[in-house]
Enzyme design. Sequence first.
Site, PDB file in Angstrom:
ATOM      1  N   GLU A 171       2.063  -6.305   4.168  1.00 32.60           N
ATOM      2  CA  GLU A 171       3.445  -6.680   4.845  1.00 32.60           C
ATOM      3  C   GLU A 171       4.133  -5.061   5.464  1.00 32.60           C
ATOM      4  O   GLU A 171       5.792  -5.009   4.768  1.00 32.60           O
ATOM      5  CB  GLU A 171       4.148  -7.272   3.429  1.00 32.60           C
ATOM      6  CG  GLU A 171       3.790  -8.793   2.707  1.00 32.60           C
ATOM      7  CD  GLU A 171       4.818  -8.590   1.627  1.00 32.60           C
ATOM      8  OE1 GLU A 171       5.634  -8.569   1.199  1.00 32.60           O
ATOM      9  OE2 GLU A 171       4.342  -9.767   1.178  1.00 32.60           O
ATOM     10  N   GLU A 378      -1.206 -13.914   0.021  1.00 30.67           N
ATOM     11  CA  GLU A 378       0.208 -14.304  -1.216  1.00 30.67           C
ATOM     12  C   GLU A 378       1.214 -15.324  -1.219  1.00 30.67           C
ATOM     13  O   GLU A 378       0.982 -15.517  -0.406  1.00 30.67           O
ATOM     14  CB  GLU A 378       0.962 -12.929  -1.428  1.00 30.67           C
ATOM     15  CG  GLU A 378       0.241 -11.556  -1.452  1.00 30.67           C
ATOM     16  CD  GLU A 378       1.759 -10.538  -1.830  1.00 30.67           C
ATOM     17  OE1 GLU A 378       2.947 -10.839  -1.630  1.00 30.67           O
ATOM     18  OE2 GLU A 378       1.199  -9.409  -1.194  1.00 30.67           O
TER      19      GLU A 378
HETATM   20  O1  IFM Z   1       5.526  -8.429  -5.501  1.00 32.44           O
HETATM   21  C1  IFM Z   1       5.396  -8.466  -3.569  1.00 32.44           C
HETATM   22  C2  IFM Z   1       4.534  -8.747  -3.573  1.00 32.44           C
HETATM   23  O2  IFM Z   1       4.022  -6.826  -3.043  1.00 32.44           O
HETATM   24  C3  IFM Z   1       4.409  -8.555  -2.001  1.00 32.44           C
HETATM   25  N1  IFM Z   1       4.752  -9.874  -1.346  1.00 32.44           N
HETATM   26  C4  IFM Z   1       6.286 -10.807  -2.254  1.00 32.44           C
HETATM   27  C5  IFM Z   1       5.260 -10.010  -3.322  1.00 32.44           C
HETATM   28  C6  IFM Z   1       6.709 -10.470  -4.497  1.00 32.44           C
HETATM   29  O3  IFM Z   1       7.557 -10.369  -4.354  1.00 32.44           O
END
Ligand code: IFM
Length: 467
Positions: A171, A378
């Site tokens: 990210e 994710e």
């Molecule tokens: O916890 C975070 C992660 O570190 C990165 N993506 C989003 C998740 C939830 O906010």
Amino acid sequence: MTTSTAASIPFPDGFLFGAATAAYQIEGAVDEDGRGPSIWDTFSHTPGRVAHGDTGDVACDHYHRLDEDLDLMARLGLDSYRFSIAWPRIQPTGRGAANQQGLDFYARLVDGLRDRGIRPLATLYHWDLPQALQDAGGWGVRETSEAFADYAAIVGEALGDSVDGWTTLNEPWCSAFLGHASGVHAPGITDPATALRAAHHLNLAHGLALQALRGRVRGDAEFSIALNLHVVRPDRPDHAGDRDAVRRIDALGNRVFTGPLFAGAFPDDLIADTASVTDWSFVKDGDLADVNQPLTTIGVNYYSTSRVREWDGTGDRNQNTGHNASAASPWPGAESVQFIREPGPYTEMGWNIDPTGLYELLMRMHRENPGMSLLVTENGAAYPDAVHDPDRIDYLRRHLAQVQRAIADGADVRGYYAWSLLDNFEWAYGYEKRFGLVRVDFDTQERTPKDSAAWYAQLARTRVLAG
Ligand code: IFM
């Protein structure tokens, strides 16, 4: 385009059911075995930055409970585990010789995964920049990208034989814009021009790291980057100003990365939108070719959608974004954009639940990058602290149905990583927000699999989405 959700059709052979974590969110042991401080140590120890003054000092104590956590993953029947490597464990100041104890920890992790038949997917950077590099300019300067390539070379050399997949950055939008524009993440800078410099230097770091990894790691290793691309919807689809707001956020949230990464160019409209903030002279000859390196896979991180409209100067301009209602926009080139709260339902983060956004994102990446495989690196939801978590099961099931729908419509999606294996340190929210399949009691460090963990384990075993 079909619309079937294919609920009772098995996922394809070889589809990976995994879970994800990140170093600073779970490891703890922040000053052990030679680890240096990171920007998140500094940030979380700065009063007012993180809810309740929480820090990652102990987190899930994973550093000391590695074997227990590996056994937990095996009991869940995970096919793959996505973790991140803490740069300050490998190079305490971000430069110079490797810290062998740091490398040994990740070697134990990777070997422990392989012994249990779980494929390692290693992320090189999930936000824990060595503080010494921040002191020298952080992502605002290109030397950090060059240092990242040296770090990647060290890690590739040490772990390259046993890691199946490498993700360079997690990210980068958050690193660049939450870290340097809105300042709600470390290092807490609020300067839009620095955010754009950071975006470029993160892209460059990705490309230089890929070049450093190749030749050092297994020939069959897969290479990816995990992007939290925005699914942006116009509040009034017939309104030209709202459609322009979508375009601006798409440029700043998505194409600032996908342009250089996949096409070797920044979008012209982004450069025009941001002309009053920067002249982009930090992009040097040859940089974009360095960024635009071949990848096997795009990692898609997805949670919710965004709704925008043209800002008319009145009302709450930052609904549902976690930013001050009336604050000036922190987003360079998108100062004319108002964020509108999406319709619910919402998770505990206040994020709206819209599984179709995941489908749209997967199909967009498939269309724009034919020939590249996709991973959902994710996806998951925070809900109030409970072991019985039907809402989380529902969230996961509905998103996985959209993954099946994308596969049925031709997207080459190879796996899905639930965020997260464990309840953990949720950045500026501290321990208040729980995303885990497994509950963590932060007083005793006891791990208790939630109902969602049992549900996910069954899915990994049967490969069919239940009801
Ligand atoms: O916890 C975070 C992660 O570190 C990165 N993506 C989003 C998740 C939830 O906010």
